[in-house]
Design an enzyme around this catalytic site. Structure first.
Site, mmCIF file in Angstrom:
data_model
loop_
_atom_site.group_PDB
_atom_site.id
_atom_site.type_symbol
_atom_site.label_atom_id
_atom_site.label_comp_id
_atom_site.label_asym_id
_atom_site.label_seq_id
_atom_site.Cartn_x
_atom_site.Cartn_y
_atom_site.Cartn_z
ATOM 1 C CG HIS A 1 -12.366 -0.258 -8.458
ATOM 2 N ND1 HIS A 1 -12.886 0.500 -7.443
ATOM 3 C CD2 HIS A 1 -11.954 -1.429 -7.876
ATOM 4 C CE1 HIS A 1 -12.781 -0.158 -6.292
ATOM 5 N NE2 HIS A 1 -12.231 -1.324 -6.534
ATOM 6 C CE1 TYR B 1 -8.694 -4.961 0.393
ATOM 7 C CE2 TYR B 1 -6.356 -5.456 0.186
ATOM 8 C CZ TYR B 1 -7.564 -5.094 -0.384
ATOM 9 O OH TYR B 1 -7.641 -4.863 -1.738
ATOM 10 C CG ASP C 1 -5.992 -1.445 -1.652
ATOM 11 O OD1 ASP C 1 -5.761 -0.325 -1.175
ATOM 12 O OD2 ASP C 1 -7.029 -1.707 -2.282
ATOM 13 C CG ASP D 1 -5.612 -4.657 -4.665
ATOM 14 O OD1 ASP D 1 -6.581 -3.975 -4.297
ATOM 15 O OD2 ASP D 1 -4.825 -4.272 -5.548
ATOM 16 C CG HIS E 1 -8.487 0.212 -7.118
ATOM 17 N ND1 HIS E 1 -8.719 0.252 -5.756
ATOM 18 C CD2 HIS E 1 -9.374 1.083 -7.679
ATOM 19 C CE1 HIS E 1 -9.694 1.117 -5.509
ATOM 20 N NE2 HIS E 1 -10.116 1.628 -6.655
ATOM 21 C CB VAL E 2 -9.480 -4.189 -10.921
ATOM 22 C CG1 VAL E 2 -10.408 -5.271 -11.480
ATOM 23 C CG2 VAL E 2 -10.009 -2.803 -11.252
ATOM 24 C CG HIS E 3 -9.903 -7.193 -5.638
ATOM 25 N ND1 HIS E 3 -10.888 -6.997 -4.701
ATOM 26 C CD2 HIS E 3 -8.954 -6.242 -5.375
ATOM 27 C CE1 HIS E 3 -10.562 -5.998 -3.908
ATOM 28 N NE2 HIS E 3 -9.392 -5.530 -4.306
ATOM 29 C CG HIS F 1 -4.267 1.120 -5.313
ATOM 30 N ND1 HIS F 1 -3.921 -0.217 -5.169
ATOM 31 C CD2 HIS F 1 -5.564 1.213 -4.915
ATOM 32 C CE1 HIS F 1 -4.959 -0.886 -4.701
ATOM 33 N NE2 HIS F 1 -5.972 -0.055 -4.545
#
Length: 538
Positions: A375, A229, A226, A199, A402-404, A365
């Site tokens: 998520h 963006y 990701d 990400d 995926h999870v920031h 991801h």
């Protein structure tokens, strides 16, 4: 003489005490000491949760070469003796009407050799263009520059190669770059350091992550989805709008600003032109357009060893890096046990020789195990389809994004602590525009409803998995060993066939030597776990 002996004894005692204290301070835990009591390090309120996108006129994003010259140069592993080289020439177009360039007007050549300025081999490849088109007035269409991919073969292991790419007939060759090949697959040979990032995006935080990563001198980059963006350029951040297309309420397709891909390629080139970057798709790469077409930019821009690994799809593939076998899985294509990806995965695992590549690392991801609200349980359908197969073949580590935020799990299988389960690690904290995640599903009032967190692909398979049979836990789950809401990246250093050092580096520690947010030795136990796995297979 007696006084001297006393003095010497005292000095020896003090030195031993200092060494013992130093050893205690430097102790790095191992997974053999687990499972660990869950630890949460809360978000530091003195830090900003996010930052704005870098503007397209930022020096790291602007074009530096004439139109026919190569830019956005990137490497990817093809096999232990071959490497993909990719680059872009020509000018992309964006506007209501665009006309694709003709790829046949520019050749795709790589000149390479073992000495600087002396290129003893030339190999040629293919080129393509892609378009991002929208059937709504007011949205900007895009067509890319010419994207080149050349596979250079016959490389020797552990050797530095110098190369140029471009079209020699047009006198349009790049500056000289270099890379070093890995050692051949073996239980005694491993890459120096492998950087793991998810990400990433293209913000000020991204820039810090990238600078920090380069300081750690990796020999390979693993990108867990990701990437750019592009579909959220000028959206969240301080701009306060949720989508680039909000000015077009009748548009049923979310517009993506494709020039961000070109800016991202330029931003990454100082690293990707000298070490291989291995990518897997995330949800921000879907980028739907006219006619139901998706993933056009991802498929056109990246070379991955799909054919080399027998997958025939750039959405899932495998490769070796020394004594590590990597499996890259696609969460946004069919992952059911009856599908092509599952059949390919089963065959790839069946062919695997752990005496040659002892380490088995998987990446995709969206995380299967995740205690953040964001998520939460989003891709449990994928887990229920694939987890048993990965467990049976003894996967050692799983990376996801995926999870920031950052989270490392205790060894786990099917939501139960299991000393033979993989170590799952979430590193979706590369710096993207959506800001760092700070809420946990076990925080009061932060548990998502079972109807939340629906995936962009696949079904919803939410489970009541807490110790009390509820959808969310009322405390940090026992399988979550450590979690922290900070931007950063990870470094994997495989020491030998059973020990690997994992270090997570936080962005706020960039100027502190030998600093880290999390560190652990991941230890394989093949004499126990692979024996158990074989019993499950038959």
């Amino acid at each position: 003489m007696g006084t001297l002996k006393i003095w010497l004894s005292l000095m020896v005692f003090m030195i031993c005490a200092d060494n013992a204290l130093l050893s205690a301070e430097q102790h790095i835990p191992t997974t053999l000491e687990g499972p660990f009591e869950p630890v949460t390090r809360r978000f530091d309120p003195s830090l900003r949760r996010g930052s704005d996108d870098l503007p397209m006129y930022h020096p790291k994003l602007t074009k530096k070469v004439p139109s026919i010259f190569p830019e956005q140069i990137a490497l990817a592993i093809s096999s232990p003796t071959s490497m993909w080289v990719s680059w872009v020439t020509g000018d992309a177009q964006i506007g209501p009407k665009v006309t694709p360039l003709d790829p046949s007007t520019v050749a795709s050549e790589v000149w390479f050799g073992k000495e600087s300025g002396r290129y003893t081999s030339v190999q040629r490849g293919m080129s393509t263009v892609y378009s991002q088109l929208y059937p709504f007035e007011g949205l900007l269409n895009y067509t890319s520059g010419i994207i080149h991919h050349v596979r250079i073969e016959g490389l020797e292991p552990d050797t530095r190669y110098y190369y140029k790419c471009g079209d020699s007939s047009l006198l349009a060759m790049s500056n000289e770059h270099f890379f070093r090949t890995f050692l051949l697959p073996s239980p005694n040979s491993y890459p120096h350091r492998i950087a793991v990032v998810g990400d990433l995006g293209l913000t000020s935080n991204t820039s810090t992550t990238f600078d920090h990563l380069i300081r750690n001198d990796p020999s390979m980059l693993l990108m867990v989805g990701d990437l750019t963006y592009a579909n959220q350029y000028l959206t969240t951040g301080s701009k306060g709008v949720s989508c680039f297309s909000c000015a077009f309420p009748d548009a049923r397709i979310r517009e993506t600003y494709q020039p961000r891909w070109d800016g991202w390629g330029r931003f990454m080139e100082p690293l990707t032109s000298r070490i291989p970057m291995m990518v897997i798709e995330g949800n921000h790469e879907i980028e739907p357009q006219a006619g139901g077409v998706t993933f056009e930019s991802y498929r056109a821009r990246f070379s991955v060893p799909s054919q080399e690994s027998g997958s025939q799809s750039s959405f899932y593939y495998s490769f070796n890096a020394g004594g590590i076998h990597f499996i890259m899985l696609g969460a946004y294509v069919n992952y059911n046990t009856t599908g092509a990806q599952y059949a390919w995965l089963r065959e790839d695992l069946r062919r695997l020789d752990r005496s040659v590549t002892p380490w088995l690392v998987a990446a995709w991801h969206p995380p299967w195990y995740n205690s953040y609200s964001s998520h939460y349980q989003e891709f449990d359908c994928m887990r229920q389809e694939m987890e048993a197969l990965l467990y049976q073949y003894g996967v050692d580590i799983v990376f996801a994004g995926h999870v920031h935020a950052y989270e490392r799990m205790n060894r786990i299988y099917n939501y139960s602590l299991d000393s033979c389960g993989p170590v799952y690690i979430t590193v979706g904290d590369g710096g993207n525009i959506e800001k760092v995640d700070v809420d946990h599903a076990d925080d009061p009032g932060k548990c998502p409803s079972p109807g939340d967190n629906s995936p962009e692909f696949g079904g919803v398979c939410h489970l009541n998995i807490s110790s009390k049979g509820t959808f969310c836990w009322d405390k940090q789950p026992e399988w979550s060993a450590f979690r922290e809401s900070s931007f950063g990246h990870g470094i994997l250093e495989v020491v030998n066939s059973t020990y690997a050092l994992w270090t997570w580096h936080r962005n706020q520690d960039i100027y502190q030597d030998d600093s880290h947010g999390d560190q652990i030795y991941i230890v394989r136990q093949p004499h126990i776990c692979l024996t158990n796995s074989k019993q499950l297979l038959f």
